[in-house]
Design a protein around this motif. Structure first.
Motif, short mmCIF file in Angstrom:
data_model
loop_
_atom_site.label_atom_id
_atom_site.label_comp_id
_atom_site.label_asym_id
_atom_site.label_seq_id
_atom_site.Cartn_x
_atom_site.Cartn_y
_atom_site.Cartn_z
N ASP A 169 -1.41 -8.24 7.60
CA ASP A 169 -2.57 -7.57 8.18
C ASP A 169 -2.26 -6.99 9.56
N SER A 170 -0.98 -6.85 9.88
CA SER A 170 -0.63 -6.24 11.17
C SER A 170 -0.31 -4.76 10.97
N THR A 171 -0.20 -4.06 12.07
CA THR A 171 0.11 -2.64 11.99
C THR A 171 1.57 -2.44 11.62
N ALA A 172 1.80 -1.72 10.53
CA ALA A 172 3.16 -1.44 10.11
C ALA A 172 3.21 -0.02 9.59
N TYR A 173 4.40 0.51 9.49
CA TYR A 173 4.57 1.87 8.98
C TYR A 173 5.48 1.84 7.77
N ILE A 174 5.17 2.65 6.77
CA ILE A 174 6.00 2.69 5.56
C ILE A 174 6.26 4.14 5.17
N CYS A 175 7.36 4.36 4.42
CA CYS A 175 7.59 5.67 3.83
C CYS A 175 7.23 5.58 2.35
N THR A 176 7.39 6.65 1.61
CA THR A 176 6.99 6.63 0.20
C THR A 176 7.84 5.67 -0.62
#
Ligand SMILES: [Zn+2]
Ligand SMILES: [Zn+2]
Length: 73
Positions: free
Chosen positions: A18-25
């Motif tokens: 539930d933390s802020t994270a970034y993902i790619c496709t």
């Protein structure tokens, strides 16, 4: 179904589901610091753009627990 990876692939910091994270496709996963300051919203693995990972509702996480498999490059 997204894999919620437990750590940043760049710095190996823990990332709570539930933390802020970034993902790619391709679901390469990075913490906010790495995604923004180090990689400038571009995935270093596949060159795709990085987007904020959606945060799953609690009920959903109970049903489909976050992945515990760490991926480090
Ligand atoms: Zn990181
Ligand atoms: Zn990627």
């Amino acid at each position: 179904m997204l894999q919620l990876r437990p750590s940043c692939e760049s710095c190996n910091n823990n990332l709570a589901a539930d933390s802020t994270a970034y993902i790619c496709t391709f679901e390469c996963t990075f913490c906010e610091d790495c995604a923004v300051k180090v990689h400038n919203y571009l995935c270093p693995n596949c060159r795709g753009n990085l987007e904020r990972r959606p945060i799953s509702p609690k009920e959903f996480l109970d049903q489909y627990p976050a992945s515990t498999k760490r991926v480090v490059k």
